[in-house]
Every structure is written in C-alpha cells, then in structure tokens.
Design an enzyme around this catalytic site. Structure first.
Site, PDB file in Angstrom:
ATOM      1  N   MET A  44       0.861  -1.187   0.000  1.00 44.56           N
ATOM      2  CA  MET A  44       0.000   0.000   0.000  1.00 44.56           C
ATOM      3  C   MET A  44       0.900   1.240   0.000  1.00 44.56           C
ATOM      4  O   MET A  44       0.488   2.322   0.434  1.00 44.56           O
ATOM      5  CB  MET A  44      -0.931  -0.023   1.209  1.00 44.56           C
ATOM      6  N   GLY A  45       2.134   1.090  -0.462  1.00 43.73           N
ATOM      7  CA  GLY A  45       3.056   2.219  -0.530  1.00 43.73           C
ATOM      8  C   GLY A  45       3.637   2.547   0.830  1.00 43.73           C
ATOM      9  O   GLY A  45       3.650   1.702   1.727  1.00 43.73           O
ATOM     10  N   HIS A  86       9.212   1.111   3.220  1.00 41.36           N
ATOM     11  CA  HIS A  86      10.284   1.197   4.209  1.00 41.36           C
ATOM     12  C   HIS A  86      11.211  -0.003   4.017  1.00 41.36           C
ATOM     13  O   HIS A  86      11.047  -0.773   3.045  1.00 41.36           O
ATOM     14  CB  HIS A  86       9.715   1.283   5.628  1.00 41.36           C
ATOM     15  N   HIS A  90       9.782  -3.392   3.216  1.00 38.63           N
ATOM     16  CA  HIS A  90       9.412  -3.608   1.809  1.00 38.63           C
ATOM     17  C   HIS A  90      10.662  -3.880   0.965  1.00 38.63           C
ATOM     18  O   HIS A  90      10.635  -4.709   0.056  1.00 38.63           O
ATOM     19  CB  HIS A  90       8.685  -2.382   1.244  1.00 38.63           C
ATOM     20  N   LYS A 139       5.074 -10.269   9.041  1.00 40.60           N
ATOM     21  CA  LYS A 139       4.531  -9.376  10.076  1.00 40.60           C
ATOM     22  C   LYS A 139       3.000  -9.413  10.076  1.00 40.60           C
ATOM     23  O   LYS A 139       2.376  -9.373  11.124  1.00 40.60           O
ATOM     24  CB  LYS A 139       5.018  -7.950   9.859  1.00 40.60           C
ATOM     25  N   GLN A 186      -2.857 -12.393   7.647  1.00 43.12           N
ATOM     26  CA  GLN A 186      -3.057 -12.070   6.220  1.00 43.12           C
ATOM     27  C   GLN A 186      -2.316 -13.091   5.353  1.00 43.12           C
ATOM     28  O   GLN A 186      -2.867 -13.635   4.388  1.00 43.12           O
ATOM     29  CB  GLN A 186      -2.525 -10.657   5.952  1.00 43.12           C
TER      30      GLN A 186
END
Ligand code: PAF
Length: 276
Positions: free
Chosen positions: A27-28, A31, A34, A146, A150
């Site tokens: 979702m942008g 950091h 990512h 993390k 999900q």
C-alpha cells in the site's frame, strides 16, 4: 533496466516482458521491510512488480484510510534503487467497477484474532490480492510475515481457489531496539514509540518461555498498560498457524504468538512464530 510506472491495467499489460514475474503487493509508504521483500522477490523471478494501492475495501469505518501515508515519489525512488521492473499504481476507479458485486470471503479464519477487531478487513484484503494476481499474473508473490494472519489467509485462498501462484514469506524486519517496521510507525510520537516497544518486548518474553508464552507476554503488556501513553491491548493470542484459532491448552508444535494494540491514535500489530 528502467522502471516502468503503470497507472492503469492497459499500461500494465503493455509493460509485460518475456520471463518470470514476482509480485510484491504493497500500500506504498515503502520502508526497509518492503525493501527486504523486493530483494527476496528478485531471488524468485526474472522481473519484480511492486503494486502500490491503498485499498479502500480493507479499511473499516473510522479506520485510517483517509490519513494512510501516501509517499508516491519516495516509493518510486525506493523501487528504482531496488531494481524493480514495474510499479503498478492504479486509481481506485481503475481497480473497482462502480457496480461491483462479487468479492472474496475469508471465511471463519477471517473473523478471529485480527478479524474480530476489523470486521470485513480480510475479505477486502483477499479481494484486492486476488485482483492483483489476476492483473499482474505473477509466478510468485511475496508477503511479509509481520501480517501473519493475512499471509495465512492468502495461502488458504491460493489453496482453496487453485490460484496459480507460489506464495513466499519474508521475515519481519525490526529496528535495532525490536520495533517491527510498519508504515504506521511514522504516526508515533517519541513517547508513543517508547510504549510501542513493549509489543516486541512482550513477544520476546513469550518466545523465551514457549511453554508459558502467553502468560510471559501478558505480564509485559500489563506493565505497558501503566505507561504514559498506555498500551491499549486489542488482543494477545497464541494461535494455530493454520486456522488462527487460539491453540488448546497443552498444545505441542508450532504456534503464532500475535498481538495488536493501540498506542495513542496508532494501532500496531506484531507476532512471533514459536515451537511449543
Ligand atoms: O499488507 C498490505 O500492505 C496489504 O494488506 C496488501 C497485501 C497490499 C493488500 O492491500
């Protein structure tokens, strides 16, 4: 190779090159967590696609959709530095038809732990992830550990719906003091951050005594509830990695110690995988 930015599905299709693809959905507000997922993606395929889309479907009423950090120029720099081939950054109107009807249901596993506090959240996540898979047609997709529930639900969806993609998990990246990297950490004031550290402290305490993991973590979280600002616990669970139900007493084998709490106005989650 140069980075192609695809703002809609037609540009995405035009950016396709021969070779295998690994997708890193985001979702942008990228950091170092990512970055580590992108590096892992490079090990899996010839090309890496990063999607950047703040998905309205996975935010409940009163959640932070409106103020979720949007740092597109910075995100493009990160993707350029990390050798990403394509950034797919569609508008909401390009992703969802105005009269859309059909969505993915996360089932029972979407209603426990994180799902109990965020009704509908995982339906929204799975719906957008399936759409991203259909649009980008990756061979591999990389998700962070993390967001453990999900990740488990995406694996479940891929198995239950025969989605032709291999799911790869990337380890949680932490600050030197233990705080798990999150796009939402930027909301934390210095005092909030000091309290937020108790999340990882609690998980370390649990991991150090796996036979009484929950009790050990709970004691640390109780300490944090007395700080200023206090840590306001949503849940602490020792969960079965396959269902995210709380494991029964006497459980032996793998379990996920997962926690979610609010500090100030920021809601944070973290987890650690244990062998009991
Ligand atoms: O983990 C995230 O950033 C999001 O939930 C995801 C997987 C990109 C879907 O919107």
């Amino acid at each position: 190779m140069d980075l192609t930015v695809a703002g809609n599905r037609a540009e995405l299709a035009g950016a396709r090159r021969p070779g295998s693809y690994a997708l890193v959905p985001t979702m942008g507000a990228l950091h170092d967590g990512h970055r580590s997922l992108i590096r892992l993606a490079h090990e899996q395929a010839d090309h890496v696609i990063v999607s950047i889309f703040v998905n309205p479907l996975q935010f409940g009423p009163g959640e932070d959709f409106g103020r979720y950090p949007r740092t597109f120029e910075h995100d493009l720099e990160v993707c350029g530095e990390e050798g990403v081939s394509v950034v797919f950054a569609p508008a909401v109107e390009d992703m969802y038809l105005p009269d859309r009807q059909v969505s993915v249901s996360a089932g029972a596993m979407g209603t426990v732990a994180e799902g109990a506090f965020r009704p509908g959240h995982f339906d929204g996540v799975l719906t957008v992830v399936l759409k991203l898979f259909n649009l980008t047609r990756p061979d591999v997709a990389v998700f962070g550990q993390k967001d453990a529930q999900q990740l488990a639900l995406i694996r479940r969806m891929v198995a239950d719906l025969d989605v032709p993609v291999t799911i790869v998990a990337g380890q949680t990246v932490r600050e030197p003091d233990g705080l798990a990297l999150s796009s939402r950490n930027r909301y934390l004031s210095p005092d909030d951050r000091a309290t937020a550290l108790y999340l990882s402290k609690a998980l370390r305490a649990g991991a150090a005594s796996p036979h009484r993991a929950k009790e050990a973590a709970k004691a640390v979280l109780e300490e944090a509830a007395r700080l200023k600002p206090p840590l306001l616990l949503d849940y602490l669970t020792l969960a079965d990695p396959a269902t995210f139900d709380e494991v029964p007493a006497g459980h032996r084998g793998e379990a996920i110690l997962a926690v979610a709490a609010k500090v100030g106005t920021t809601r944070l989650i973290d987890n650690v995988v244990l062998t009991v």
